[in-house]
Design a protein around this motif. Structure first.
Motif, PDB file in Angstrom:
ATOM      1  N   ASP A 209      -4.650  -7.030   5.261  1.00 35.60           N
ATOM      2  CA  ASP A 209      -3.800  -5.885   4.940  1.00 35.60           C
ATOM      3  C   ASP A 209      -2.526  -5.979   5.791  1.00 35.60           C
ATOM      4  N   LYS A 211      -0.516  -3.129   7.704  1.00 33.56           N
ATOM      5  CA  LYS A 211      -0.609  -1.678   7.914  1.00 33.56           C
ATOM      6  C   LYS A 211       0.720  -1.001   8.250  1.00 33.56           C
ATOM      7  N   GLY A 223      -1.099   3.632   5.035  1.00 32.68           N
ATOM      8  CA  GLY A 223      -2.396   3.330   4.428  1.00 32.68           C
ATOM      9  C   GLY A 223      -2.548   1.848   4.144  1.00 32.68           C
ATOM     10  N   TYR A 266     -17.297  -2.172   4.768  1.00 29.99           N
ATOM     11  CA  TYR A 266     -15.958  -2.739   4.963  1.00 29.99           C
ATOM     12  C   TYR A 266     -15.777  -2.914   6.463  1.00 29.99           C
ATOM     13  N   ASN A 283     -15.425   0.867   7.464  1.00 32.47           N
ATOM     14  CA  ASN A 283     -15.186   1.879   6.447  1.00 32.47           C
ATOM     15  C   ASN A 283     -16.347   1.811   5.458  1.00 32.47           C
ATOM     16  N   ARG A 285     -16.320   2.187   2.131  1.00 27.35           N
ATOM     17  CA  ARG A 285     -15.753   2.158   0.774  1.00 27.35           C
ATOM     18  C   ARG A 285     -14.902   0.919   0.617  1.00 27.35           C
ATOM     19  N   GLY A 287     -11.466  -1.138   0.372  1.00 26.85           N
ATOM     20  CA  GLY A 287     -10.173  -0.969   1.043  1.00 26.85           C
ATOM     21  C   GLY A 287      -9.051  -0.792   0.038  1.00 26.85           C
ATOM     22  N   ASP A 288      -8.005  -0.134   0.472  1.00 20.05           N
ATOM     23  CA  ASP A 288      -6.826   0.050  -0.356  1.00 20.05           C
ATOM     24  C   ASP A 288      -5.632  -0.316   0.509  1.00 20.05           C
ATOM     25  N   PRO A 289      -4.901  -1.374   0.267  1.00 22.74           N
ATOM     26  CA  PRO A 289      -4.781  -2.143  -0.975  1.00 22.74           C
ATOM     27  C   PRO A 289      -5.602  -3.436  -1.056  1.00 22.74           C
ATOM     28  N   GLU A 290      -6.562  -3.686  -0.180  1.00 18.39           N
ATOM     29  CA  GLU A 290      -7.300  -4.952  -0.259  1.00 18.39           C
ATOM     30  C   GLU A 290      -7.940  -5.152  -1.635  1.00 18.39           C
TER      31      GLU A 290
HETATM   32  N1  GLY Z   1      -6.437  -0.860   3.929  1.00 18.75           N
HETATM   33  C1  GLY Z   1      -7.006   0.004   4.875  1.00 18.75           C
HETATM   34  C2  GLY Z   1      -8.045   0.892   4.370  1.00 18.75           C
HETATM   35  O1  GLY Z   1      -8.405   0.854   3.207  1.00 18.75           O
HETATM   36  O2  GLY Z   1      -8.566   1.676   5.149  1.00 18.75           O
END
Ligand code: GLY
Ligand code: AMP
Length: 419
Positions: A209, A211, A223, A266, A283, A285, A287-290
């Motif tokens: 990512d 950040k 994010g 994650y 995490n 869930r 990842g966003d944007p992974e």
């Molecule tokens: N890319 C960081 C997150 O999803 O927490």
């Protein structure tokens, strides 16, 4: 098969996009979805917010949803999975107890230490004075973390003790009951998202990512401004090590606590210059944007993989199939993000971008009277595939350059670090 995707970001657009590619999926409902999911085949947006657990449950029961896929952490930490499971509805995403992994840094720190998983050395505090004394003893740089969901604003990497003092005071002032103070780990970060069915853990390809808001990793935390996959910092031998020393012991420790964890583990990892790997955070869930860079490379149908997690048959699944090459996702944000930004600007060039062989995943957008309007800080995630990373990067920026809206901003250096 009827699926429901909970959430409205780029991650959820990508999940829905992946799911509807499978002929097995007949209907996809996005709760609430965005301007991009509104245009997907077999898909409808349903205006129910992610924290309206009762309404989500009622909808999924009425529509006889076969699989619910939960995108963001908030509904998981509120217990959406527990409520859906009580109704006999299959759901991908951990229970409230499992979501502690993301919701509480101190809980996770304890779990990791007990499981012998390498992580930054640190302690939990309920008062500022002892936290301050500990930081002084450890010396700067030092990391101060809120023990609770903080929308990406709960971690302060303090370069000086003065910064640490301010951070400690501010987090308690903001009402956090606990904070974690931990050692600063130098190195390079990598995100390893793994599927877990409560017993078996299967890592996906690693991603990296970006950040910070500015090029060269400068400026405020966001994010995530872009990602690429696979990340060469974590080749297969390293992933093997992560699986054995980090992911599987974490899954075992969760099971030992009586937590039936079916969802994404994650792991946010730091790789030191000598190749030592430690957990920065977990995490619960995708990842966003992974996700926007990882899932387009997955050749095995997503619904099959997620169902195997839910049915606890991951161990019997054939090895995941991946497309060759690399994927890169560049996030296009609204001007001012991560501070205040405007909404409601019309987005142009989406068809022209698509013609450049990219996929435009929507994040903060809405479809209104036939127009796609900005509706959030991170507006779009443009993803390209390529035979290698540099080809994917060249393609993705050709796509991004077609897009227009007032004040749009994106980083021009996504993936460059790996070249
Ligand atoms: N890319 C960081 C997150 O999803 O927490
Ligand atoms: P976290 O939410 O714990 O991942 O923290 C957010 C970001 O802070 C991470 O992505 C890292 O860039 C940074 N960070 C967190 N913990 C540490 C640490 N112990 N050492 C260095 N950087 C850290």
């Amino acid at each position: 098969m009827k699926v429901a995707v909970i959430g409205s970001g780029g991650r959820e657009h990508t999940l829905a996009w992946s799911l509807v590619r499978s002929p097995e999926v007949s209907h996809c409902y996005c709760l609430p979805g965005n301007g991009g999911t509104a245009g997907l085949p077999k898909t409808v947006n349903v205006a129910i917010a992610v924290d309206q657990l009762g309404e989500i449950c009622e909808f999924c029961q009425t529509e006889k949803i076969d699989l619910v896929v939960v995108g963001p952490e908030l509904p998981l930490t509120l217990g959406l999975t527990d409520q859906l499971q009580a109704l006999g509805i299959k759901v991908f995403g951990p229970t409230k107890a499992g979501a502690e992994l993301e919701a509480s840094k101190s809980w996770t720190k304890q779990l990791l230490v007990e499981a012998g998983v390498p992580t930054a050395f640190g302690e939990t505090f309920t008062n500022p004075e002892p936290a301050q004394a500990y930081a002084t003893k450890m010396g700067a740089p030092i990391v101060v973390k809120a023990d609770g969901l903080a929308a990406g604003k709960g971690v302060i990497v303090a370069q000086t003790l003065a910064e640490a003092t301010t951070a400690i005071a501010e987090l308690f002032d903001q009402g956090f009951a606990k904070i974690v103070v931990e050692e600063f780990l130098p190195g390079e970060e990598v995100s390893v998202l793994a599927l877990c069915d409560g017993k078996t853990v299967i890592p996906l390809l690693p991603a990296q990512d970006h950040k910070r808001i500015g090029e060269g990793d400068q400026g405020l935390n966001t994010g995530g401004m872009g990602a690429y996959c696979p990340a060469p910092i974590a080749p297969p031998a390293v992933i093997d090590q992560v699986q054995k020393q980090i992911l599987q012991p974490t899954a075992n420790a969760l099971a030992k606590r009586g937590i039936d964890y079916r969802g994404v583990l994650y792991a946010g990892l730091m790789v030191s210059s000598t190749g030592e790997i430690k957990v920065l955070e977990y995490n619960c869930r995708f990842g966003d944007p992974e996700t926007q860079a990882v899932l387009p490379l997955l050749a095995t149908p997503l619904e099959k993989v997620l169902m195997a997690c839910v049915d606890q048959t991951l161990g019997q699944l054939e090895p995941l199939q991946w497309h060759a090459g690399s994927a890169v996702c560049v996030v296009v944000a609204a001007g001012g993000y991560p501070g205040s930004y405007r909404k409601g600007d019309e987005i142009g060039g989406l068809a022209e971008a698509k013609a450049q062989d990219v996929t435009v995943f929507h994040a903060g957008t809405e479809l209104k009277e036939g127009k796609v309007l900005t509706n959030g800080g991170r507006v779009l995630g443009v993803t390209a595939l390529g035979e290698d990373l540099s080809t994917a990067i060249a393609t993705v920026y050709r796509g991004v350059e077609q897009i227009t809206f007032d004040g749009m901003y994106y980083r021009r250096d996504i993936g460059h670090k790996a070249l």
